[in-house]
Design a protein around this motif. Structure first.
Motif, PDB file in Angstrom:
ATOM      1  N   GLN A  20      15.168   6.543 -57.146  1.00 18.28           N
ATOM      2  CA  GLN A  20      14.109   5.595 -56.786  1.00 18.28           C
ATOM      3  C   GLN A  20      14.507   4.164 -57.142  1.00 18.28           C
ATOM      4  OE1 GLN A  20      10.854   7.449 -58.903  1.00 18.28           O
ATOM      5  NE2 GLN A  20       9.806   7.968 -56.973  1.00 18.28           N
ATOM      6  N   ALA A  21      15.153   4.030 -58.318  1.00 18.69           N
ATOM      7  CA  ALA A  21      15.559   2.693 -58.760  1.00 18.69           C
ATOM      8  C   ALA A  21      16.550   2.083 -57.784  1.00 18.69           C
ATOM      9  CB  ALA A  21      16.162   2.761 -60.165  1.00 18.69           C
ATOM     10  N   VAL A  22      17.531   2.887 -57.336  1.00 21.81           N
ATOM     11  CA  VAL A  22      18.525   2.369 -56.387  1.00 21.81           C
ATOM     12  C   VAL A  22      17.857   2.069 -55.041  1.00 21.81           C
ATOM     13  CG1 VAL A  22      20.667   2.893 -55.165  1.00 21.81           C
ATOM     14  CG2 VAL A  22      20.412   3.543 -57.564  1.00 21.81           C
ATOM     15  N   THR A  23      16.917   2.919 -54.653  1.00 21.72           N
ATOM     16  CA  THR A  23      16.171   2.655 -53.414  1.00 21.72           C
ATOM     17  C   THR A  23      15.447   1.320 -53.523  1.00 21.72           C
ATOM     18  OG1 THR A  23      15.835   5.028 -53.224  1.00 21.72           O
ATOM     19  CG2 THR A  23      14.545   3.642 -51.757  1.00 21.72           C
ATOM     20  N   TYR A  24      14.842   1.085 -54.697  1.00 17.30           N
ATOM     21  CA  TYR A  24      14.128  -0.176 -54.940  1.00 17.30           C
ATOM     22  C   TYR A  24      15.059  -1.378 -54.683  1.00 17.30           C
ATOM     23  CZ  TYR A  24      11.256  -3.687 -57.293  1.00 17.30           C
ATOM     24  OH  TYR A  24      10.520  -4.793 -57.581  1.00 17.30           O
ATOM     25  N   VAL A  25      16.308  -1.252 -55.152  1.00 12.06           N
ATOM     26  CA  VAL A  25      17.281  -2.337 -54.953  1.00 12.06           C
ATOM     27  C   VAL A  25      17.467  -2.630 -53.468  1.00 12.06           C
ATOM     28  CG1 VAL A  25      19.710  -2.968 -55.169  1.00 12.06           C
ATOM     29  CG2 VAL A  25      18.527  -1.870 -57.086  1.00 12.06           C
ATOM     30  N   TRP A  26      17.640  -1.563 -52.675  1.00 13.57           N
ATOM     31  CA  TRP A  26      17.913  -1.786 -51.248  1.00 13.57           C
ATOM     32  C   TRP A  26      16.680  -2.284 -50.515  1.00 13.57           C
ATOM     33  CZ3 TRP A  26      22.594  -2.662 -49.784  1.00 13.57           C
ATOM     34  CH2 TRP A  26      23.641  -2.157 -50.568  1.00 13.57           C
ATOM     35  N   ILE A  27      15.502  -1.855 -50.953  1.00 12.31           N
ATOM     36  CA  ILE A  27      14.281  -2.406 -50.346  1.00 12.31           C
ATOM     37  C   ILE A  27      14.209  -3.908 -50.653  1.00 12.31           C
ATOM     38  CG2 ILE A  27      11.749  -2.366 -50.345  1.00 12.31           C
ATOM     39  CD1 ILE A  27      11.936   0.606 -51.158  1.00 12.31           C
ATOM     40  N   SER A  28      14.554  -4.273 -51.904  1.00 11.39           N
ATOM     41  CA  SER A  28      14.463  -5.685 -52.266  1.00 11.39           C
ATOM     42  C   SER A  28      15.435  -6.517 -51.437  1.00 11.39           C
ATOM     43  CB  SER A  28      14.693  -5.884 -53.766  1.00 11.39           C
ATOM     44  OG  SER A  28      16.051  -5.654 -54.080  1.00 11.39           O
ATOM     45  N   GLN A  29      16.619  -5.983 -51.145  1.00  8.90           N
ATOM     46  CA  GLN A  29      17.555  -6.716 -50.284  1.00  8.90           C
ATOM     47  C   GLN A  29      17.022  -6.822 -48.853  1.00  8.90           C
ATOM     48  OE1 GLN A  29      20.151  -8.578 -51.124  1.00  8.90           O
ATOM     49  NE2 GLN A  29      19.601  -8.050 -53.232  1.00  8.90           N
ATOM     50  N   ALA A  30      16.338  -5.761 -48.409  1.00  8.82           N
ATOM     51  CA  ALA A  30      15.795  -5.775 -47.042  1.00  8.82           C
ATOM     52  C   ALA A  30      14.644  -6.771 -46.920  1.00  8.82           C
ATOM     53  CB  ALA A  30      15.331  -4.378 -46.650  1.00  8.82           C
ATOM     54  N   LEU A  31      13.898  -6.964 -48.014  1.00  8.27           N
ATOM     55  CA  LEU A  31      12.736  -7.848 -47.955  1.00  8.27           C
ATOM     56  C   LEU A  31      13.034  -9.256 -48.457  1.00  8.27           C
ATOM     57  CD1 LEU A  31       9.750  -5.545 -49.025  1.00  8.27           C
ATOM     58  CD2 LEU A  31      10.637  -6.061 -46.740  1.00  8.27           C
ATOM     59  N   LEU A  32      14.243  -9.455 -48.973  1.00  6.87           N
ATOM     60  CA  LEU A  32      14.600 -10.755 -49.556  1.00  6.87           C
ATOM     61  C   LEU A  32      14.281 -11.903 -48.609  1.00  6.87           C
ATOM     62  CD1 LEU A  32      15.998 -12.106 -52.023  1.00  6.87           C
ATOM     63  CD2 LEU A  32      18.117 -12.009 -50.718  1.00  6.87           C
ATOM     64  N   MET A  33      14.719 -11.783 -47.364  1.00  5.88           N
ATOM     65  CA  MET A  33      14.455 -12.834 -46.381  1.00  5.88           C
ATOM     66  C   MET A  33      13.112 -12.643 -45.694  1.00  5.88           C
ATOM     67  SD  MET A  33      16.750 -15.040 -46.571  1.00  5.88           S
ATOM     68  CE  MET A  33      16.440 -16.039 -45.107  1.00  5.88           C
ATOM     69  N   THR A  34      12.761 -11.385 -45.429  1.00  2.00           N
ATOM     70  CA  THR A  34      11.517 -11.130 -44.706  1.00  2.00           C
ATOM     71  C   THR A  34      10.324 -11.734 -45.441  1.00  2.00           C
ATOM     72  OG1 THR A  34      12.531  -9.047 -44.061  1.00  2.00           O
ATOM     73  CG2 THR A  34      10.198  -9.317 -43.568  1.00  2.00           C
ATOM     74  N   CYS A  35      10.231 -11.426 -46.730  1.00  2.00           N
ATOM     75  CA  CYS A  35       9.106 -11.941 -47.519  1.00  2.00           C
ATOM     76  C   CYS A  35       9.490 -13.220 -48.264  1.00  2.00           C
ATOM     77  CB  CYS A  35       8.607 -10.893 -48.504  1.00  2.00           C
ATOM     78  SG  CYS A  35       7.893  -9.465 -47.687  1.00  2.00           S
ATOM     79  N   VAL A  36      10.672 -13.746 -47.971  1.00  2.00           N
ATOM     80  CA  VAL A  36      11.154 -15.000 -48.567  1.00  2.00           C
ATOM     81  C   VAL A  36      10.927 -15.011 -50.081  1.00  2.00           C
ATOM     82  CG1 VAL A  36      11.371 -17.456 -48.111  1.00  2.00           C
ATOM     83  CG2 VAL A  36      10.283 -16.009 -46.450  1.00  2.00           C
ATOM     84  N   LEU A  37      11.544 -14.035 -50.751  1.00  2.00           N
ATOM     85  CA  LEU A  37      11.308 -13.857 -52.185  1.00  2.00           C
ATOM     86  C   LEU A  37      11.759 -15.072 -53.000  1.00  2.00           C
ATOM     87  CD1 LEU A  37      12.404 -10.119 -52.570  1.00  2.00           C
ATOM     88  CD2 LEU A  37      10.160 -11.075 -52.032  1.00  2.00           C
ATOM     89  N   MET A  38      12.794 -15.753 -52.524  1.00  2.00           N
ATOM     90  CA  MET A  38      13.308 -16.869 -53.314  1.00  2.00           C
ATOM     91  C   MET A  38      12.955 -18.225 -52.699  1.00  2.00           C
ATOM     92  SD  MET A  38      16.628 -15.301 -55.013  1.00  2.00           S
ATOM     93  CE  MET A  38      17.907 -16.078 -54.132  1.00  2.00           C
ATOM     94  N   GLY A  39      11.953 -18.262 -51.833  1.00  2.00           N
ATOM     95  CA  GLY A  39      11.550 -19.529 -51.222  1.00  2.00           C
ATOM     96  C   GLY A  39      12.520 -19.967 -50.147  1.00  2.00           C
TER      97      GLY A  39
END
Lengths: 278, 333
Positions: A69-88
């Motif tokens: 689950q933790a590794v899955t979380y990492v890949w979800i975060s990479q997938a959403l990095l731009m979509t949800c503009v996590l870093m502005g």
């Protein structure tokens, strides 16, 4: 005004649909940049995934996630990095520039609402980034690691709803950051604070469930939690039934509150431009 | 407002289609005075301007930088509220009903584009279609007309960022006209354009005004724009109206001068002709000033007959010079 009822609403819908389509297309024109970006996301995904593996090796079931689950979380975060503009970054840089140069006057004179215009455009962008920058890293991750991804299309649908709400919250935060340029003239400071807050409080660094005590409580109550933590937990199947409804409500409340705040600031800022000339 | 068959009321409304009455705009400017203290002082950008523009007229609105031109235009479009005075455009108070007015006016800011930077030109037009809710058939007809007259056919699929300045300006003018505005405000529409692009833009505007009866208010730094397009020009400086009348009268009031640049075969003594004065001599090239209101033709003929002429050109006075002459003229009269 003038146009009433149904035709007014459908006219507005068509306008903002056209704006959203434009938002999608303008990012779609930069194909090489998108490819390079997806590659970067994937590389970072590998680096963070191995870091997480090391960490979970020391502390199994950290934050209630097992290793997969933790590794899955990492890949979800990479997938959403731009979509949800996590870093502005994104539309607010452009809006800040328009405010700084006074080009905002052109936007204000149009018979369209500033906030809805940029929201529509950002939603179009998010759809593009989900497809162009989200799918590749997730597929790469799934090929190399043993990910915990749901088989049920319903869970995927629930995930997309959470992502959509996350994008709206993210937009509402960044819209406020951009409008600060009306007073600060230089939006760089506000943009940096938003970047710092976003990369920590969205759960990009580590899932917010990992943080114990008051810090964790606060982090999970802040709007950034809507951007990554909630969508990730939905996809991991950790939120279902009433918990899922509650999570949606949490996101929707933040979205409405922040959009409302944005509208208020927009009114004040517009008055300022209209009276003071910017 | 029209009362059915009352033509007088319509005529009256048309006569003051744009109406300014003692219009003022005062900005508070804070200036640093000392380490922490800040001084607040007021800048009167527009200081009591009154004029009327009847429907269908094409008017020049000129003045040096910072004269208050753009501030006036911003108030006319409703993106700036006046500090005082009265303002009506097509019977509408712009700052109160900005959105309603926006559907009836078109604006082109020469130095700012309304086009979508990363996308093909046509995408911006589709957006205008939706934004102004133009009926489909009307939109098609207007777009076809603009594409033809502004020579845009090749450019429709080109991203705006790849357009040259002249192409972009033509694109912007088309964007401002797709919803059939009754008034068109043009803020420096020929700034930075080459001679050919300028001529194209002027020709288009002349046709637009003649055929459609669109009321046009034009600010510019280029006096040639005014001379070729407008029968009326207003000059503003320090927020006040200095002159309102025919472009030709501008030179009479100000006694401004045009310059004839004469290239001779060889260095000669300054050409002394009545009604002219030599302002500069540089080798075989001489600069002769003569009153701007007079024709250059007899002067040119005379020089060509009496001197070994190689080449010549006429330079129009710039707006700053005209205005400076205007002040000088006033103080001596």
């Amino acid at each position: 005004m003038g146009v009433s009822g149904v035709s007014g609403v459908s006219g507005a819908l068509r306008l903002y649909a056209a704006v959203a389509a434009g938002g999608f297309r303008r990012y779609a024109t930069y194909r090489v940049a998108t490819l390079a970006g997806a590659f970067t996301n994937t590389v970072f995904g590998f680096i963070v995934a191995y870091t997480y593996i090391a960490l979970w090796d020391e502390r199994p079931r950290l934050g209630g996630y097992d290793l997969s689950q933790a590794v899955t979380y990492v890949w979800i975060s990479q997938a959403l990095l731009m979509t949800c503009v996590l870093m502005g970054g994104g539309f607010e840089d452009e809006l800040i520039e328009r405010i700084r140069t006074g080009a905002i006057a052109v936007d204000l004179y149009r018979p369209a609402d500033l906030q809805l215009w940029w929201l529509a455009s950002d939603l179009g962008r998010a759809v593009f980034h989900l497809l162009g920058r989200g799918i590749v890293p997730l597929v790469c991750g799934a090929l190399v690691f043993d990910l915990t991804l749901p088989a049920s299309p319903l869970v995927w649908a629930a995930f997309l709803v959470a992502v959509t709400l996350g994008v709206v919250v993210s937009f509402a935060i960044r819209f406020l950051v951009a409008l600060s340029a009306f007073w600060l003239l230089d939006g760089a400071g506000a943009a940096q604070v938003s970047w710092l807050a976003g990369s920590f409080f969205s759960g990009l660094l580590l899932p917010l469930n990992v943080f114990p005590g008051a810090l964790g409580e606060v982090a999970r109550a802040l709007p950034w939690c809507s951007l990554l933590q909630i969508p990730a937990d939905v996809l991991l199947g950790r939120l279902a039934g009433w918990e899922l409804t509650g999570a949606y409500a949490f996101q929707a409340c933040w979205a409405l509150a922040l959009l409302g705040a944005g509208r208020l600031v927009q009114t004040v800022a517009t008055r300022r431009v209209v009276v003071q000339g910017g | 407002m029209s009362w059915g068959e009352n033509d007088d009321a319509d005529d009256d409304a048309d006569a003051r289609f744009i109406e300014l009455d003692g219009l003022e705009k005062v900005f508070d400017v804070r200036r640093r005075a000392g380490l922490l203290r800040r001084e607040k002082h007021q800048v009167r950008a527009v200081d009591g301007i009154s004029f009327r523009v009847p429907r269908g007229e094409m008017v020049g609105y000129i003045g040096p930088n910072g004269a208050g031109k753009s501030t006036t235009i911003k108030m006319l479009t409703g993106i700036l509220t006046p500090s005082g005075g009265r303002l009506r455009v097509a019977g509408i108070d712009p700052s109160r009903e900005r959105t309603r007015l926006a559907r009836r006016i078109g604006v082109v800011f020469g130095q700012r584009t309304t086009l979508w930077w990363d996308l093909p030109l046509i995408d911006s037009y589709r957006l205008m279609h939706r934004m102004y809710r133009v009926p489909d058939a009307r939109f098609r007809a207007n777009l076809d007309r603009c594409v033809e007259l502004l020579d845009l056919a090749e450019l429709l699929d080109v991203p705006v960022r790849q357009l040259s300045l002249g192409q972009r300006m033509r694109g912007d003018i088309a964007a401002a006209l797709l919803h059939d505005p009754e008034v068109l405000y043009l803020d420096e529409p020929t700034i930075g354009l080459d001679v050919i692009s300028k001529a194209k833009v002027r020709e288009f505007l002349r046709d637009l005004n003649a055929e459609r009866g669109t009321t046009v208010l034009l600010t510019t730094h280029d006096l040639t724009d005014i001379e070729q397009l407008c029968r009326r020009v207003m000059v503003i400086d320090h927020g006040r109206l200095l002159y309102d009348g025919a472009p030709a009268g501008l030179h009479e009031v100000g006694r401004s001068e045009r310059t004839l640049v004469v290239d001779l075969e060889r260095e000669l003594a300054p050409i002394g002709l009545p009604g002219t004065r030599v302002v500069r001599v540089e080798g075989p090239r001489q600069w002769l000033a003569f009153p701007a209101a007079e024709s250059a033709a007899p002067l040119v003929a005379r020089i060509a007959a009496d001197f070994p002429l190689v080449d010549l050109s006429v330079r129009e006075p710039d707006i700053e010079t005209v205005i400076a002459a205007m002040y000088a003229g006033r103080s001596t009269v």
